[in-house]
Scaffold this motif. Structure first.
Motif, mmCIF file in Angstrom:
data_model
loop_
_atom_site.group_PDB
_atom_site.id
_atom_site.type_symbol
_atom_site.label_atom_id
_atom_site.label_comp_id
_atom_site.label_asym_id
_atom_site.label_seq_id
_atom_site.Cartn_x
_atom_site.Cartn_y
_atom_site.Cartn_z
ATOM 1 N N ILE A 49 -5.097 30.981 0.714
ATOM 2 C CA ILE A 49 -4.249 30.197 -0.191
ATOM 3 C C ILE A 49 -5.062 29.047 -0.789
ATOM 4 C CG2 ILE A 49 -2.169 28.765 -0.344
ATOM 5 C CD1 ILE A 49 -1.155 30.433 2.123
ATOM 6 N N GLU A 50 -5.845 28.404 0.045
ATOM 7 C CA GLU A 50 -6.687 27.292 -0.416
ATOM 8 C C GLU A 50 -7.695 27.783 -1.459
ATOM 9 O OE1 GLU A 50 -9.331 23.693 1.565
ATOM 10 O OE2 GLU A 50 -8.746 25.387 2.796
ATOM 11 N N GLU A 51 -8.292 28.942 -1.233
ATOM 12 C CA GLU A 51 -9.240 29.504 -2.196
ATOM 13 C C GLU A 51 -8.555 29.772 -3.538
ATOM 14 O OE1 GLU A 51 -10.790 32.908 -0.123
ATOM 15 O OE2 GLU A 51 -12.135 31.680 1.100
ATOM 16 N N LYS A 52 -7.332 30.284 -3.495
ATOM 17 C CA LYS A 52 -6.570 30.525 -4.727
ATOM 18 C C LYS A 52 -6.322 29.211 -5.468
ATOM 19 C CE LYS A 52 -4.026 33.176 -7.433
ATOM 20 N NZ LYS A 52 -4.613 34.168 -8.308
ATOM 21 N N TYR A 53 -5.970 28.174 -4.724
ATOM 22 C CA TYR A 53 -5.741 26.860 -5.317
ATOM 23 C C TYR A 53 -6.986 26.395 -6.074
ATOM 24 C CZ TYR A 53 -4.811 21.853 -5.680
ATOM 25 O OH TYR A 53 -4.630 20.583 -6.155
ATOM 26 N N TYR A 54 -8.155 26.517 -5.438
ATOM 27 C CA TYR A 54 -9.383 26.039 -6.071
ATOM 28 C C TYR A 54 -9.852 26.940 -7.208
ATOM 29 C CZ TYR A 54 -9.592 22.352 -2.684
ATOM 30 O OH TYR A 54 -9.297 21.247 -1.945
ATOM 31 N N GLN A 55 -9.361 28.163 -7.282
ATOM 32 C CA GLN A 55 -9.615 28.987 -8.469
ATOM 33 C C GLN A 55 -8.838 28.410 -9.661
ATOM 34 O OE1 GLN A 55 -8.425 32.963 -7.463
ATOM 35 N NE2 GLN A 55 -10.231 33.353 -6.212
ATOM 36 N N ILE A 56 -7.656 27.917 -9.382
ATOM 37 C CA ILE A 56 -6.796 27.362 -10.431
ATOM 38 C C ILE A 56 -7.224 25.947 -10.807
ATOM 39 C CG2 ILE A 56 -4.425 26.674 -10.981
ATOM 40 C CD1 ILE A 56 -3.598 28.921 -8.952
ATOM 41 N N PHE A 57 -7.529 25.125 -9.805
ATOM 42 C CA PHE A 57 -7.940 23.734 -10.012
ATOM 43 C C PHE A 57 -9.356 23.555 -9.444
ATOM 44 C CE2 PHE A 57 -3.238 23.487 -9.348
ATOM 45 C CZ PHE A 57 -2.885 23.110 -10.638
ATOM 46 N N PHE A 116 2.971 19.769 1.271
ATOM 47 C CA PHE A 116 1.686 19.112 1.089
ATOM 48 C C PHE A 116 0.743 19.674 2.146
ATOM 49 C CE2 PHE A 116 4.873 16.383 -0.716
ATOM 50 C CZ PHE A 116 4.296 15.983 -1.913
ATOM 51 N N PRO A 117 -0.084 20.664 1.778
ATOM 52 C CA PRO A 117 -0.870 21.392 2.784
ATOM 53 C C PRO A 117 -1.946 20.572 3.473
ATOM 54 C CG PRO A 117 -1.512 22.073 0.590
ATOM 55 C CD PRO A 117 -0.317 21.173 0.432
ATOM 56 N N GLN A 118 -2.252 19.392 2.945
ATOM 57 C CA GLN A 118 -3.229 18.548 3.620
ATOM 58 C C GLN A 118 -2.570 17.665 4.669
ATOM 59 O OE1 GLN A 118 -1.848 18.247 0.632
ATOM 60 N NE2 GLN A 118 -3.001 16.846 -0.613
ATOM 61 N N GLY A 119 -1.263 17.811 4.844
ATOM 62 C CA GLY A 119 -0.581 17.138 5.933
ATOM 63 C C GLY A 119 0.161 15.879 5.567
ATOM 64 N N SER A 120 -0.116 15.300 4.400
ATOM 65 C CA SER A 120 0.608 14.096 4.000
ATOM 66 C C SER A 120 0.408 13.856 2.517
ATOM 67 C CB SER A 120 0.137 12.877 4.793
ATOM 68 O OG SER A 120 -1.170 12.517 4.410
ATOM 69 N N VAL A 121 1.166 12.938 2.004
ATOM 70 C CA VAL A 121 1.046 12.541 0.600
ATOM 71 C C VAL A 121 -0.047 11.492 0.499
ATOM 72 C CG1 VAL A 121 2.284 11.532 -1.344
ATOM 73 C CG2 VAL A 121 3.508 12.946 0.308
ATOM 74 N N GLY A 122 -0.840 11.542 -0.549
ATOM 75 C CA GLY A 122 -1.804 10.483 -0.801
ATOM 76 C C GLY A 122 -3.199 10.753 -0.292
ATOM 77 N N LYS A 123 -3.407 11.795 0.501
ATOM 78 C CA LYS A 123 -4.747 12.135 0.955
ATOM 79 C C LYS A 123 -5.372 13.100 -0.029
ATOM 80 C CE LYS A 123 -4.312 11.980 5.964
ATOM 81 N NZ LYS A 123 -4.400 12.788 7.181
ATOM 82 N N VAL A 167 0.558 8.558 -13.551
ATOM 83 C CA VAL A 167 0.345 9.621 -12.577
ATOM 84 C C VAL A 167 0.484 10.925 -13.337
ATOM 85 C CG1 VAL A 167 1.234 10.738 -10.502
ATOM 86 C CG2 VAL A 167 1.212 8.235 -10.653
ATOM 87 N N GLN A 168 -0.468 11.808 -13.141
ATOM 88 C CA GLN A 168 -0.445 13.091 -13.836
ATOM 89 C C GLN A 168 -0.226 14.204 -12.815
ATOM 90 O OE1 GLN A 168 -4.087 14.081 -15.827
ATOM 91 N NE2 GLN A 168 -3.261 15.945 -16.700
ATOM 92 N N PHE A 211 1.484 26.030 -7.459
ATOM 93 C CA PHE A 211 0.568 24.997 -7.010
ATOM 94 C C PHE A 211 0.694 23.787 -7.928
ATOM 95 C CE2 PHE A 211 -1.794 28.840 -5.583
ATOM 96 C CZ PHE A 211 -1.837 28.542 -4.231
ATOM 97 N N ALA A 212 0.438 22.612 -7.380
ATOM 98 C CA ALA A 212 0.445 21.392 -8.178
ATOM 99 C C ALA A 212 -0.767 20.549 -7.807
ATOM 100 C CB ALA A 212 1.719 20.598 -7.935
ATOM 101 N N TYR A 213 -1.308 19.899 -8.807
ATOM 102 C CA TYR A 213 -2.362 18.914 -8.577
ATOM 103 C C TYR A 213 -1.829 17.577 -9.068
ATOM 104 C CZ TYR A 213 -6.523 16.120 -8.913
ATOM 105 O OH TYR A 213 -7.420 15.101 -8.766
ATOM 106 N N ILE A 214 -1.863 16.579 -8.198
ATOM 107 C CA ILE A 214 -1.348 15.250 -8.530
ATOM 108 C C ILE A 214 -2.533 14.298 -8.617
ATOM 109 C CG2 ILE A 214 0.185 13.374 -7.832
ATOM 110 C CD1 ILE A 214 1.708 15.516 -6.136
ATOM 111 N N ASN A 215 -2.676 13.653 -9.759
ATOM 112 C CA ASN A 215 -3.785 12.729 -9.980
ATOM 113 C C ASN A 215 -3.232 11.338 -10.278
ATOM 114 O OD1 ASN A 215 -6.395 11.819 -10.390
ATOM 115 N ND2 ASN A 215 -6.393 12.345 -12.548
ATOM 116 N N GLY A 216 -3.852 10.326 -9.672
ATOM 117 C CA GLY A 216 -3.465 8.950 -9.963
ATOM 118 C C GLY A 216 -2.671 8.283 -8.860
ATOM 119 N N THR A 217 -2.637 8.866 -7.668
ATOM 120 C CA THR A 217 -1.911 8.249 -6.559
ATOM 121 C C THR A 217 -2.885 7.822 -5.457
ATOM 122 O OG1 THR A 217 -1.570 10.345 -5.404
ATOM 123 C CG2 THR A 217 0.142 9.655 -6.954
#
Length: 125
Positions: A113-121, A22-29, A85-86, A56-62
């Motif tokens: 890596i973050e830029e690549k993520y935002y190209q995808i999502f 979880f590159p933002q440091g924790s779950v749920g942020k 949760v999607q 990469f994964a995008y988790i929505n609904g948490t």
């Protein structure tokens, strides 16, 4: 930045094992709350197994409070309504597709890596 933990994770990955990060440091942020932590870039620098794939994964609904759902209590069902949760996954990328240069810092690699993520999502920041 815990270099021993990053090295252990790199060794684990280099042996062909999978690891969730979880590159933002924790779950749920949300990523906009904290930004990506540079440890992910330092980890990528230490991965030497060219067969390593990144998904990469995008988790929505948490939410942060979802962690309390694991507490067994009659109040849990009252306080927390069931919801969907999607999880959306990217196609797998080989690590060498990120063109990580050894002279780049962990922060610079994290930014790539973050830029690549935002190209995808694109709508997730």
């Amino acid at each position: 930045l815990n270099q021993q933990s990053i090295q252990k994770a790199a060794d684990f990955i280099n042996k062909g094992n999978a690891l969730n990060i979880f590159p933002q440091g924790s779950v749920g942020k949300s990523i906009t709350e904290s930004g990506w932590k540079s440890g992910i870039g330092y980890l990528f620098k230490k991965i030497t197994n060219s067969n390593t794939k990144i998904v990469f994964a995008y988790i929505n609904g948490t939410k942060k409070t979802d962690l309390f759902r694991f507490i067994k209590s009659p109040l849990t069902n009252i306080l927390f309504k069931k919801k969907k949760v999607q999880v959306t996954f990217s196609k797998p990328f080989f690590i060498n597709e990120f063109s990580i240069k050894s002279h780049l810092s962990g922060k610079e690699i994290t930014k790539k890596i973050e830029e690549k993520y935002y190209q995808i999502f694109p709508n997730q920041n």
